[in-house]
Write a protein that holds these residues in place. Sequence first.
Motif, mmCIF file in Angstrom:
data_model
loop_
_atom_site.group_PDB
_atom_site.id
_atom_site.type_symbol
_atom_site.label_atom_id
_atom_site.label_comp_id
_atom_site.label_asym_id
_atom_site.label_seq_id
_atom_site.Cartn_x
_atom_site.Cartn_y
_atom_site.Cartn_z
ATOM 1 N N GLY A 110 0.734 -1.270 0.097
ATOM 2 C CA GLY A 110 0.096 -0.066 0.170
ATOM 3 C C GLY A 110 1.051 1.253 -0.077
ATOM 4 N N THR A 111 2.233 1.112 0.197
ATOM 5 C CA THR A 111 3.127 2.416 0.236
ATOM 6 C C THR A 111 3.116 3.075 -1.174
ATOM 7 N N SER A 112 3.016 4.276 -1.136
ATOM 8 C CA SER A 112 3.057 4.994 -2.424
ATOM 9 C C SER A 112 4.457 4.748 -3.382
ATOM 10 N N PHE A 113 4.371 4.683 -4.490
ATOM 11 C CA PHE A 113 5.560 4.645 -5.429
ATOM 12 C C PHE A 113 6.263 5.919 -5.402
ATOM 13 N N ALA B 234 6.585 -2.889 -6.278
ATOM 14 C CA ALA B 234 6.266 -1.382 -6.252
ATOM 15 C C ALA B 234 6.249 -0.695 -7.501
ATOM 16 N N GLY B 235 4.965 -0.837 -8.144
ATOM 17 C CA GLY B 235 4.803 -0.528 -9.473
ATOM 18 C C GLY B 235 4.657 0.990 -9.908
ATOM 19 N N ARG B 236 5.406 1.370 -10.958
ATOM 20 C CA ARG B 236 5.383 2.725 -11.463
ATOM 21 C C ARG B 236 4.237 3.144 -11.892
ATOM 22 N N VAL C 73 2.856 -0.078 -3.690
ATOM 23 C CA VAL C 73 3.238 -1.411 -3.633
ATOM 24 C C VAL C 73 1.850 -2.297 -3.545
ATOM 25 N N ALA C 74 1.913 -3.333 -4.531
ATOM 26 C CA ALA C 74 0.750 -4.080 -4.688
ATOM 27 C C ALA C 74 1.142 -5.580 -4.893
#
Length: 332
Positions: free
Chosen positions: A220-223, A303-305, A310-311
Motif C-alpha cells: 500500500g506504500t506509494s510509489f 512497487a509498480g511505477r 506497492v501491490a
Amino acid sequence: MKSCYRRKWFGRLSRVLLLILLLSVSLAGCGERAQQTVLEESSDETDGGGQLTEYISGIPMDENAAVVTVSVADVYEEPDVKSLRVTQVLCNQPVRVISNDNGWARVRTISGTTGWIKSKFITDDISSISGRVYIYRIVVTSREKTVYSRPGSGATMVNAYMGAEFYAFNNSDDAYEVFLPGNRTGWLKGSGIIRIDPPNDPIPVTNASDFASTALKFKGTSFMLNGLTLLGIDAPGLVYISARINGINVPITLEGQLKTGVEIPLEKVRTGDLVFLSAPGDNGEDEISCVGISIDGSNYIYAGRKTGYVAIGELYRENPDGMAVTARRIFD
C-alpha cells in the motif's frame, strides 16, 4: 676447584640463556596471535601512509566521512532539488563527501550511489558511529520506529525508518540508549528492532520467508522513484531494503539485481525469489521494467511505477507494469 666452578657457572648461564630464549619465543607467539585477533575482528584497512582506517558499510571513517542527521534525505543527480532523485539516505548512515558546492555536498552512499545532498542534512561529527565505546548495534526492522528521549517515551528525538542503524552504549531490559548525530542520545525500545552483538558483526542472514514478510510490510506504500521508506519506495528499493535487514546485500539498481543470485525458471519460483517483469520500452521493444518478491510461489509483491503503489501481482497474469518473464533466487 676452578674447573668445577667454571662448569657450574657455564651450566647456570646455559639455563638462563635457554629460559630467555623460550620466553622470547613465547612472547613472540602471543604477540602474533594478538595481532591476528585484532585484524580478524576489525574492519579496518591500511591506507597508503601505513595508518589503519576504519570502514563502516564501505565508507572510510576519515576526514571525508559524514553522517546523515535527519530521518531520511534525498540524494540528487545535480545540486538542485528539481533534478533527478537518484537515491535516499537514512538517519545515522555514513556517507563519503567528495566535494562541496554552495550549500550542497556531493557524496557516495553505502549503496555505492553518488549524488548531491543538501549540506545541512549531514554532519562531519561521526561520533555517533565511530570513535566511542559501543556495546550493541540496533537495526530498525519495522517500517518506522520512534527514537525517544527516555526509555519509556518522552520527547521524539527522531523517527527512524527501516534499515536505519544506531550504536547503543546502555540498555534497560528491552530499551537501548543510542548515540544520535549532533552529539545527542535517545532510546529505542520494544519490537521492530534487532540487536547486533558484538556491534561490528554483520546483520544475521534470515530466510526467504522472512524476506518476503518484510516486503509485505510495505503493501500500500506509494510509489516513489528511487525511494527507500514508507513515505515512498520503488521496486528495486523494496528489494534492496528488505534484503538488507535480512542479512543479504544486493545491488540497489534494477540492472544489478538482475545479475544477483541464481537464475531459475518461473515454474520453479518459490517464496522469497525475485521476479522480473518485462514491458515495452520507449523504443517499443520489450525490456525488464520492474522487480517483485515472490510471497507464495504464485504471487509477488512489487512497487509498480504505473500501478502507483506497492501491490500484489499474479505470477502468470500481466499487470500495468508488465509480465513476469524471469526469476532469480538470492536465499538458499
